[in-house]
Scaffold this active site. Structure first.
Site, PDB file in Angstrom:
ATOM      1  N   PHE A 171      -1.189  -9.907  11.737  1.00 56.13           N
ATOM      2  CA  PHE A 171      -2.264 -10.675  12.385  1.00 56.13           C
ATOM      3  C   PHE A 171      -3.352 -10.950  11.342  1.00 56.13           C
ATOM      4  CE2 PHE A 171      -1.552  -8.267  16.674  1.00 56.13           C
ATOM      5  CZ  PHE A 171      -0.406  -9.013  16.910  1.00 56.13           C
ATOM      6  N   SER A 219      -6.527  -4.665   0.712  1.00 60.62           N
ATOM      7  CA  SER A 219      -7.045  -6.045   0.668  1.00 60.62           C
ATOM      8  C   SER A 219      -5.883  -6.973   0.982  1.00 60.62           C
ATOM      9  CB  SER A 219      -7.597  -6.360  -0.728  1.00 60.62           C
ATOM     10  OG  SER A 219      -8.582  -5.428  -1.119  1.00 60.62           O
ATOM     11  N   GLU A 220      -5.347  -6.844   2.195  1.00 59.22           N
ATOM     12  CA  GLU A 220      -4.123  -7.576   2.538  1.00 59.22           C
ATOM     13  C   GLU A 220      -4.251  -9.078   2.375  1.00 59.22           C
ATOM     14  OE1 GLU A 220      -5.476  -5.236   4.487  1.00 59.22           O
ATOM     15  OE2 GLU A 220      -3.973  -3.646   4.513  1.00 59.22           O
ATOM     16  N   GLN A 235       2.411  -2.057   5.906  1.00 57.81           N
ATOM     17  CA  GLN A 235       2.571  -0.733   6.488  1.00 57.81           C
ATOM     18  C   GLN A 235       2.652  -0.740   8.007  1.00 57.81           C
ATOM     19  OE1 GLN A 235      -0.497   2.170   5.365  1.00 57.81           O
ATOM     20  NE2 GLN A 235       0.570   2.434   3.421  1.00 57.81           N
ATOM     21  N   GLU A 281       0.832  -1.201   0.000  1.00 59.45           N
ATOM     22  CA  GLU A 281       0.000   0.000   0.000  1.00 59.45           C
ATOM     23  C   GLU A 281       0.867   1.252   0.000  1.00 59.45           C
ATOM     24  OE1 GLU A 281      -2.109  -1.173   3.447  1.00 59.45           O
ATOM     25  OE2 GLU A 281      -3.172  -2.734   2.339  1.00 59.45           O
ATOM     26  N   HIS A 325      -1.066  -0.482  16.678  1.00 62.63           N
ATOM     27  CA  HIS A 325      -0.005  -0.211  15.693  1.00 62.63           C
ATOM     28  C   HIS A 325       1.393  -0.358  16.283  1.00 62.63           C
ATOM     29  CE1 HIS A 325      -2.939   0.972  12.836  1.00 62.63           C
ATOM     30  NE2 HIS A 325      -2.274   1.895  12.218  1.00 62.63           N
TER      31      HIS A 325
HETATM   32  C1  TPP Z   1      -6.334  -3.228   7.421  1.00 62.05           C
HETATM   33  C2  TPP Z   1      -5.451  -2.026   7.369  1.00 62.05           C
HETATM   34  N1  TPP Z   1      -4.588  -1.878   6.331  1.00 62.05           N
HETATM   35  C3  TPP Z   1      -3.789  -0.796   6.252  1.00 62.05           C
HETATM   36  C4  TPP Z   1      -3.792   0.166   7.244  1.00 62.05           C
HETATM   37  C5  TPP Z   1      -2.899   1.421   7.149  1.00 62.05           C
HETATM   38  N2  TPP Z   1      -3.781   2.572   6.810  1.00 62.05           N
HETATM   39  C6  TPP Z   1      -4.243   3.404   7.762  1.00 62.05           C
HETATM   40  S1  TPP Z   1      -5.326   4.534   7.138  1.00 62.05           S
HETATM   41  C7  TPP Z   1      -5.175   3.928   5.579  1.00 62.05           C
HETATM   42  C8  TPP Z   1      -5.954   4.522   4.454  1.00 62.05           C
HETATM   43  C9  TPP Z   1      -7.421   4.445   4.713  1.00 62.05           C
HETATM   44  O1  TPP Z   1      -8.121   5.063   3.662  1.00 62.05           O
HETATM   45  P1  TPP Z   1      -9.672   5.302   3.799  1.00 62.05           P
HETATM   46  O2  TPP Z   1     -10.340   4.062   4.300  1.00 62.05           O
HETATM   47  O3  TPP Z   1     -10.176   5.839   2.512  1.00 62.05           O
HETATM   48  O4  TPP Z   1      -9.831   6.364   4.957  1.00 62.05           O
HETATM   49  P2  TPP Z   1      -9.259   7.868   4.914  1.00 62.05           P
HETATM   50  O5  TPP Z   1      -7.864   7.821   5.449  1.00 62.05           O
HETATM   51  O6  TPP Z   1      -9.335   8.338   3.490  1.00 62.05           O
HETATM   52  O7  TPP Z   1     -10.180   8.639   5.813  1.00 62.05           O
HETATM   53  C10 TPP Z   1      -4.286   2.847   5.551  1.00 62.05           C
HETATM   54  C11 TPP Z   1      -3.902   2.083   4.343  1.00 62.05           C
HETATM   55  C12 TPP Z   1      -4.675  -0.035   8.347  1.00 62.05           C
HETATM   56  N3  TPP Z   1      -4.721   0.834   9.360  1.00 62.05           N
HETATM   57  N4  TPP Z   1      -5.489  -1.120   8.365  1.00 62.05           N
END
Ligand code: TPP
Ligand code: TPP
Ligand code: MG
Ligand code: MG
Lengths: 320, 313, 320, 313
Positions: C86, C57-58, C80, C29, C128
């Site tokens: 997990f 979509s891990e 990330q 990502e 985290h």
């Molecule tokens: C399952 C998961 N994958 C990756 C992350 C890292 N991460 C935190 S916020 C984010 C982006 C989320 O985008 P969105 O759902 O559109 O929310 P926005 O930040 O735009 O409000 C990612 C990839 C995470 N917290 N959880």
């Protein structure tokens, strides 16, 4: 004098708690039909509002149980196969387990996760033969592996009543054990060990179906070596006080563990003993190999699991 | 909305000064979604939130002082300083918690909705999530279960066009509405910059859910004016143009709504809110830090004490 | 003489392998933007066919990497945040890891999973801040936690070239370490330890960012106690031969471990030492507490992590 | 189809006699799906299969003798006796493996399809799964990625009306086609008891995938005549009626297809197949068991030797 099977004991414990506490309910696959025996007959008795058949969406219904727990209910989840605990690792280890601390104590998540046939099932092969109790103990879930029907009953009752998320593994090889139950079935406290056989030469720590193996080996060796068979019953929290009491007497320790060797339950017991207890001989571990994957062919499947011969050899080794 | 905006502006300052450690995911630009949706909720209704959760938490009625104290890691915080920005929760206000895992809160909300349905409390649960969560399996599993069991649950997708640096179009085949439709959920797309539009959509879906008509999806088209996270300041990212940001800023939800409120009224509200935020900052600043020896408190609801760690030897 | 940062070393290792081997590619990502630094500049250099930004979509893309590996490619996945390990536990532990044995050796799954900021990140709180390397070692994944820039380079290169699935944790607290790189950067074999400082009184086993802590403590104690700082570099497989060589000389063992105490890496090292090595004093473990969840407030976050004071106390204790 | 049927009938006997340990998930009744789909594939095309995988594996071209030897846990088996019924794989025949986790194989198939697309081999990958997998998150995530990247992948849903004891209608809100549509995937519903219908649907979707038109879903409406798993014999389950089973048996895929083949021709095929199965059984029976001391072979492709266990002390 009634013969009670391990499977029936779990079934009765669940029924008794459903009867006693209206906030208890069960999520799981094919639980109305009760094919895993844990819920046999319960759908008929408690109805579809308490015994809920779920689609094959383990991640969603596992966290739904967390949400229902936040709302004051006491969910029980049945997992048909042990590797489903890999699939829901995020939902249990990263969500359910962490809620209490992360919210500063605002909530409790009293969910009970039950695997009514963990470990090898002879012929179910690589993806259906895991025994991941060490994984759950490592992340801090209360983790229980009962060895006998009465303990299965008493520990499932305590798990359901406990305010923290709790995982119970019922080894497939223990499900058909039968016990003459004379006394009334009672709750068994989480974190309290049980000595099945007293001895003064060596303490053998065994869990679940391996307690039976340990007792058999203790019998075989009875004339030469006096073996104490120590069953923690709960992997985590572990009853260190009871182990100290036992090892103070025997001075020797062998652990038999059906999870993988590296960072397994056996490692924890041996490590803590080495740090804190007085051992007169180096301790020994018997376990699945590191990174074990159970092959299908029966002879191979068995070769991967910890067995009596290894246990006997380890006991003799610590007596040298 | 003004409260959320001021709160976030202040929080951004505190990130700069170091009073807030670890940074935040600012909600600036998306205020109309949280404000419009939560205005349609009863006090005993519940929500789950996201990593970008300050707006939801404040809109649902958490005390701004205790929220800011939480971001500053003080014992007076909503979570006693244990949760921080991504885990802020206030069960008393029906806030089941921000959640740091994308999509992770949806099934928790569904479980709360299931419990409400079972107890017949008439409560409705709203789960907020971003466009990025539309591709997370557990959210889709949850839509199926919610539809199957007609749960009193409203899915609110905050489509701000990006998941961190990834454009929604590059990540989402089909659409949010299409995903809902796949499970038989009705959905409404709404202008997420217009709080009135959001509120009317929320009011109708919440009413339907409360009356037993089951779950729905609201897709709010919105935009974040600021960085994904405050660390973005340190790194230059080129995933969107300044021009695009400026275009959206012209539809600032606060201006759109502000234009509907008489100036004197508006000024009064603004003044009030500044006072609230100042008080919140003062409260946070003057609150005590937690004691390191209590680091393991609340780990187990049953009171089990873990071994190891400095906290207990 | 160039100063190389740990983050840059990982980035260079990945770039060199992408350059050398056309079957290597990366899923993750925001990796085109390179926000986690591992992939900085690589999208520009290798293009979107090699550096693939994925939706959130891990589970799907982790198993897609397995499928691509079955087809002869060498996928690298960037996660990330550590708790994503997990979320994909099923896909790695139950699928990728098991394919070789389950197919009777028909296939290999040479996937490399990288977490370029594991453990606490100060203020990222409960979900985290995990350090799940013991979990992956338990299930049998090759599990690596480099301590220095040159080791980060050499171990990532080896992981990508290895025929088994391999997990690399780059501790957040190590990402900014800098090293004067004089010699050429070379691959570092998986499973080989490194002694950062020689000593004769006690062997301190430390991993990743804790190596720095251990070296600092060794310095502080230099006048009274001669501390050997032993860095396995690979959690599993562990370099037991090298540890035996060290402990044979020192006779004393302390392990510092940033994962949870129960069934953690520290437990494995102490347990194996107790079973197989000659110790003249009881060994000691420093670790996160059992079931640790990192609280948000900085003082609490730090109180949960293993620290210098504990390590110093443990070293003194084994010297008593 | 006849081959699959005979193979399964023989396997059922061997479960009774104990020559096959652990039981099987019989494919009887669903033969037309595997046969029809795989007939539309090239030898170098690939498939992933399920816990109910014997039909797929045989239809894709695995040697029945080595397949039966695998079920009997012999070293001559496809997986050298390491995999068994739920993990049978034959990479040489493009069979990436049965998979014991519902929905678990779909992303693996997508990865293989991604690799084929990248290498430009023109290969197509088919992933078989049951109706139960329609509610598994990772399968839905995979549909999104397959659509997004236009992978040469065909999703084949074997809708046999039940996931173990759970009726599809009780588990699936919406439909299979609706899920595909949500991600922009075209879908075809086909009579899964008619091998000709299945084949023509497969031929068109496989052709489209091969030409770069991207993934599609085929939903084959079928029925299993036997138990979910052979252990069902031991337990009485009431999730479906005998009458329902009898009704479906009247549309036995072998009879439907058999009626299209001249009797003498049919008898010749049947005789041939009986001979093949007898030979397979003889092969399996006369093959050696693996040696327990080799229990850890193949655990690591790199040759790493694990510590512990009886296998190596
Ligand atoms: C399952 C998961 N994958 C990756 C992350 C890292 N991460 C935190 S916020 C984010 C982006 C989320 O985008 P969105 O759902 O559109 O929310 P926005 O930040 O735009 O409000 C990612 C990839 C995470 N917290 N959880
Ligand atoms: C993720 C997962 N959950 C549960 C199981 C246990 N299980 C094995 S087969 C099965 C039913 C599958 O139904 P379906 O997908 O319709 O396939 P069918 O058996 O009907 O061919 C279940 C629940 C599993 N193997 N994997
Ligand atoms: Mg977004
Ligand atoms: Mg089915």
């Amino acid at each position: 004098m009634a013969k009670l099977s391990y499977a029936k004991a779990l079934n009765r414990a669940l029924a008794d708690e459903l009867e006693r506490d209206p906030t208890v309910f069960v999520f799981g696959e094919d639980i109305a039909a009760g094919i895993a025996r844990l819920t046999a007959g319960l759908a008929k008795r408690f109805g579809p509002e308490r015994i809920i058949d779920t689609p094959i969406s383990e991640q969603a219904f596992t966290s739904m149980a967390t949400g229902a727990a936040l709302a004051g209910l006491r969910p029980v989840i049945e997992f048909q196969i042990p590797s489903l605990l890999f699939l829901v690792f995020e939902q249990i280890a990263n969500q359910a387990h962490k809620f209490s601390l992360m919210t500063g104590g605002q909530v409790a998540v009293p969910v009970t996760y039950v695997v009514p046939s963990s470990g090898s099932r002879e012929g179910w092969a690589g993806q259906h033969s895991d025994h991941p109790y060490s994984l759950y103990a490592h992340v801090g879930l209360k983790t229980i592996v009962p060895a006998t029907p009465s303990d299965a009953y008493g520990l499932l009752v305590s798990a359901i009543r406990d305010d923290d998320p709790t995982v119970i593994f019922a080894p497939a090889s223990a499900m058909d054990l039968r016990e003459d139950v004379t006394a009334e079935l009672v709750p068994v406290p989480i974190g309290s060990a049980r000595v099945h056989r007293h001895g003064h030469d060596v303490t053998v720590v065994a869990l679940g179906h391996l307690v039976t193996e340990a007792l058999a080996v203790a019998d075989e060796l009875a004339d030469e070596i006096s073996v104490e068979v120590f069953d923690p019953r709960t992997v985590y929290p572990f009853d260190w006080a009871a182990l100290a009491e036992s090892v103070d007497r025997t001075g020797r320790l062998v652990v038999i563990d059906d999870s993988n060797r590296f960072c397994g339950f056996g490692a924890e017991v041996v490590a803590t003993a080495a740090e804190e207890l007085r051992l007169i001989a180096p301790p020994r571990r018997i376990s699945r190999p590191e990174g074990a994957v159970l092959p299908f062919a029966l002879a191979l499947d068995r070769a991967i699991q910890p067995g009596r011969d290894q246990l006997t050899a380890a006991i003799r080794a610590v007596m040298k | 909305m003004r409260l959320i905006r001021e709160f976030e502006e202040r929080a951004l300052e505190l990130v700069k000064t170091g009073e807030i450690v670890g940074g935040i995911h600012p909600y600036i630009g998306e205020e109309a979604v949280a404000a419009g949706v939560c205005a349609a909720l009863r006090a005993d209704d519940q929500i789950t939130s996201t990593h970008r959760g300050h707006g939801h938490v404040l809109a649902k009625g958490a005390d701004p002082s205790r929220m800011l104290a939480e971001l500053c890691g003080r014992v007076t915080g909503l979570n006693r300083g244990r949760g921080g920005s991504m885990h802020a929760a206030d069960l008393g206000s029906g806030i089941l918690g921000a959640n740091a895992i994308v999509g992770g809160a949806a099934p928790i909300a569904a479980g709360a909705a299931w419990a409400a349905q079972r107890k017949g409390t008439g409560q409705v649960v709203v789960t907020f999530f971003g466009d990025g969560a539309l591709n997370q399996g557990v959210l889709l599993e949850t839509m199926n279960l919610a539809a199957l069991w007609r749960l009193p649950l409203v899915f609110v997708c905050e489509n701000n066009g990006y998941a961190t640096t990834m454009a929604t179009a590059a990540a989402v085949a089909g659409s949010a509405a299409g995903r809902a439709g796949a499970f038989g959920l009705p959905s409404i797309e709404v202008d997420g910059m217009d709080v009135v539009a959001v509120h009317s959509a929320a009011a109708s879906t919440v009413k339907a859910a409360r009356e037993g008509a089951g779950p729905t999806l609201i897709e709010a088209i919105t935009y974040r004016f600021g960085p994904h996270h405050t660390i973005e300041r340190k790194i230059r990212l080129a995933y969107r143009t300044q021009e695009e940001i400026d275009r959206w800023r012209q539809r600032d939800p606060l201006d759109l709504q502000g234009a509907r409120i008489p100036a004197p009224e508006r000024d009064r509200i603004d003044a009030e809110i500044i006072a609230v935020i100042d008080a919140a900052h003062e409260f946070a600043r003057s609150s005590p830090d937690p004691d390191p020896k209590d680091a393991l408190d609340y780990l187990y609801a049953s009171g089990l004490v873990a071994r190891g760690g400095t906290a207990n030897g």
